[in-house]
Design a protein around this motif. Structure first.
Motif, PDB file in Angstrom:
ATOM      1  N   ALA A 141       1.515   9.330  -5.970  1.00 15.38           N
ATOM      2  CA  ALA A 141       2.080  10.668  -5.804  1.00 15.38           C
ATOM      3  C   ALA A 141       2.980  11.040  -6.982  1.00 15.38           C
ATOM      4  N   PHE A 142       3.691  10.050  -7.519  1.00 12.08           N
ATOM      5  CA  PHE A 142       4.608  10.308  -8.628  1.00 12.08           C
ATOM      6  C   PHE A 142       3.863  10.455  -9.953  1.00 12.08           C
ATOM      7  N   ASP A 143       2.826   9.634 -10.155  1.00 13.64           N
ATOM      8  CA  ASP A 143       2.091   9.639 -11.426  1.00 13.64           C
ATOM      9  C   ASP A 143       0.595   9.496 -11.135  1.00 13.64           C
ATOM     10  N   PRO A 144      -0.044  10.569 -10.656  1.00 17.40           N
ATOM     11  CA  PRO A 144      -1.445  10.454 -10.225  1.00 17.40           C
ATOM     12  C   PRO A 144      -2.415  10.370 -11.398  1.00 17.40           C
ATOM     13  N   ILE A 145      -3.539   9.718 -11.148  1.00 14.69           N
ATOM     14  CA  ILE A 145      -4.657   9.723 -12.090  1.00 14.69           C
ATOM     15  C   ILE A 145      -5.545  10.907 -11.730  1.00 14.69           C
ATOM     16  N   SER A 146      -5.726  11.802 -12.663  1.00 18.66           N
ATOM     17  CA  SER A 146      -6.583  12.960 -12.435  1.00 18.66           C
ATOM     18  C   SER A 146      -7.925  12.711 -13.117  1.00 18.66           C
ATOM     19  N   SER A 147      -8.974  12.582 -12.313  1.00 17.86           N
ATOM     20  CA  SER A 147     -10.279  12.257 -12.892  1.00 17.86           C
ATOM     21  C   SER A 147     -11.389  12.668 -11.943  1.00 17.86           C
ATOM     22  N   TYR A 152     -13.920  11.016 -11.558  1.00 19.13           N
ATOM     23  CA  TYR A 152     -14.513   9.783 -11.049  1.00 19.13           C
ATOM     24  C   TYR A 152     -13.759   9.218  -9.846  1.00 19.13           C
ATOM     25  N   LEU A 153     -12.613   9.808  -9.509  1.00 16.54           N
ATOM     26  CA  LEU A 153     -11.782   9.285  -8.430  1.00 16.54           C
ATOM     27  C   LEU A 153     -11.843  10.178  -7.194  1.00 16.54           C
ATOM     28  N   GLN A 154     -11.824   9.537  -6.041  1.00 19.38           N
ATOM     29  CA  GLN A 154     -11.696  10.238  -4.770  1.00 19.38           C
ATOM     30  C   GLN A 154     -10.674   9.483  -3.930  1.00 19.38           C
ATOM     31  N   ILE A 155      -9.689  10.200  -3.418  1.00 19.95           N
ATOM     32  CA  ILE A 155      -8.610   9.572  -2.662  1.00 19.95           C
ATOM     33  C   ILE A 155      -8.868   9.735  -1.169  1.00 19.95           C
ATOM     34  N   GLU A 156      -9.001   8.615  -0.491  1.00 17.13           N
ATOM     35  CA  GLU A 156      -9.143   8.589   0.970  1.00 17.13           C
ATOM     36  C   GLU A 156      -8.111   7.597   1.504  1.00 17.13           C
ATOM     37  N   ASP A 157      -8.522   6.717   2.408  1.00 15.87           N
ATOM     38  CA  ASP A 157      -7.619   5.651   2.848  1.00 15.87           C
ATOM     39  C   ASP A 157      -7.340   4.676   1.715  1.00 15.87           C
ATOM     40  N   ASP A 158      -8.253   4.641   0.761  1.00 13.11           N
ATOM     41  CA  ASP A 158      -8.052   3.866  -0.451  1.00 13.11           C
ATOM     42  C   ASP A 158      -8.528   4.718  -1.625  1.00 13.11           C
ATOM     43  N   ASP A 196       0.826  -1.208   0.000  1.00 13.92           N
ATOM     44  CA  ASP A 196       0.000   0.000   0.000  1.00 13.92           C
ATOM     45  C   ASP A 196       0.861   1.259   0.000  1.00 13.92           C
ATOM     46  N   ALA A 197       1.954   1.230   0.766  1.00 15.01           N
ATOM     47  CA  ALA A 197       2.851   2.388   0.790  1.00 15.01           C
ATOM     48  C   ALA A 197       3.483   2.608  -0.584  1.00 15.01           C
ATOM     49  N   LYS A 198       3.865   1.521  -1.228  1.00 18.84           N
ATOM     50  CA  LYS A 198       4.428   1.639  -2.576  1.00 18.84           C
ATOM     51  C   LYS A 198       3.393   2.199  -3.544  1.00 18.84           C
ATOM     52  N   GLY A 199       2.143   1.753  -3.386  1.00 16.93           N
ATOM     53  CA  GLY A 199       1.085   2.251  -4.251  1.00 16.93           C
ATOM     54  C   GLY A 199       0.835   3.735  -4.052  1.00 16.93           C
ATOM     55  N   ARG A 200       0.887   4.189  -2.802  1.00 18.89           N
ATOM     56  CA  ARG A 200       0.720   5.626  -2.538  1.00 18.89           C
ATOM     57  C   ARG A 200       1.849   6.426  -3.174  1.00 18.89           C
TER      58      ARG A 200
END
Length: 307
Positions: free
Chosen positions: A81-87, A89-95, A73-77
């Motif tokens: 952060a390095f290459d975010p999806i901007s949309s 349709y997305l909301q970033i919370e704990d997941d 999960d830390a690697k995914g975060r």
């Protein structure tokens, strides 16, 4: 010799339940480990029979946890952060939470994302950060399908397709669907009153055998899975399955084989039942909103169109 004591229907079964976040691969591993497990729709959990079921489930869950990368999960975060999806349709919370207009293509794409799951209460797909790379690879297709399902885009396409050959074919298919008939081989009739999956209408209840032979031209036009089959086909009548009927239906253990697909119907597998139950719930909520007070209808409309 004394007869063994039979268990009464009211006597509780020995066993234990298992709950875990749904994803297709995890369910397959679980069912391989516990072939006698059965899904309980009301409790939203798996029931495993046996005196030692609780211990075996705990051991299996422990092994599953060990197989997860503790830092995934830390690697995914970091990847986000390095290459975010901007949309939108997305909301970033704990997941990662995804809300889109309903689209079957979106559902199919998200089901392929490891550990992605649908949250009924939040009306959103939830994807852990450990699956971010898989989501990012699939996002162009997901985003395109979601945009194509926006109400305005649907309306625009509908206007553009008016009076075209495609529109006329769609009208014919709609009229055929309303007849609620389906061709099956005369020598391989489906069970009456039970839920089956069909090539054309997914999970339905077979109501009766009409006793009328299906014309080859009708089969060729509307039912390509049976076109060219030399067998005699007869019409059966079908109806939509209610949520209660779908909940009471046990899924098949194995996916349909070539013979079952050739005859055009088979016992539904778990994924097919999940999708059918989800659609049945959506229709029930929609029906309830029609009879609800105006304030409740307005609140419910906020969720309409999402999945």
């Amino acid at each position: 010799m004394p007869k063994p004591k039979e268990r009464s229907d009211s006597e509780p079964r020995l066993g234990a339940t298992a709950k875990f976040a749904y994803d297709r691969m995890t369910v397959e591993r679980f069912r391989n480990a516990f072939p006698r497990a059965r899904w309980n729709e009301e409790q939203r959990s798996w029931f495993v029979p046996g005196k030692t079921a609780g211990k075996r489930i705990a051991q299996w869950l422990a092994r599953e946890s060990e197989n997860l990368d503790l830092y995934a999960d830390a690697k995914g975060r970091d990847a986000y952060a390095f290459d975010p999806i901007s949309s939108q349709y997305l909301q970033i919370e704990d997941d990662i939470q995804i809300r889109t207009p309903y689209s079957r293509d979106v559902v199919e794409q998200l089901r392929l994302i490891p550990w992605a799951r649908w949250d009924d209460e939040m009306h959103a797909w939830r994807v852990p950060f450990r699956s971010y790379e898989a989501l990012r690879r699939s996002w162009p297709d997901i985003d395109a399908a979601a945009r194509a399902s926006e109400p305005e885009e649907r309306k625009r396409r509908k206007e553009a397709e008016k009076h075209t050959a495609k529109s006329e074919r769609a009208k014919l298919r709609y009229a055929e669907r309303r007849r609620r008939r389906y061709p099956v081989p005369a020598g391989a009739l489906p069970p009456i009153g039970q839920a089956v999956t069909t090539c054309s209408y997914r999970v339905v209840i077979i109501a009766e055998v009409a006793g009328e032979y299906a014309e080859p031209d009708d089969i060729k036009r509307f039912y390509p899975h049976a076109a060219g089959d030399p067998r005699d086909f007869v019409w059966v009548r079908w109806r939509p399955a209610s949520l209660a009927e779908l909940v009471a239906t046990w899924p098949a253990r194995e996916k349909p084989n070539a013979f079952e697909k050739a005859r055009g119907w088979w016992r539904p597998v778990l994924d097919e039942l999940r999708e059918a139950r989800s659609e049945a719930r959506r229709l029930e909520r929609k029906k309830q909103r029609r009879t609800a007070p105006p304030s409740e209808r307005a609140r419910g409309a906020a969720h309409e169109g999402t999945h």
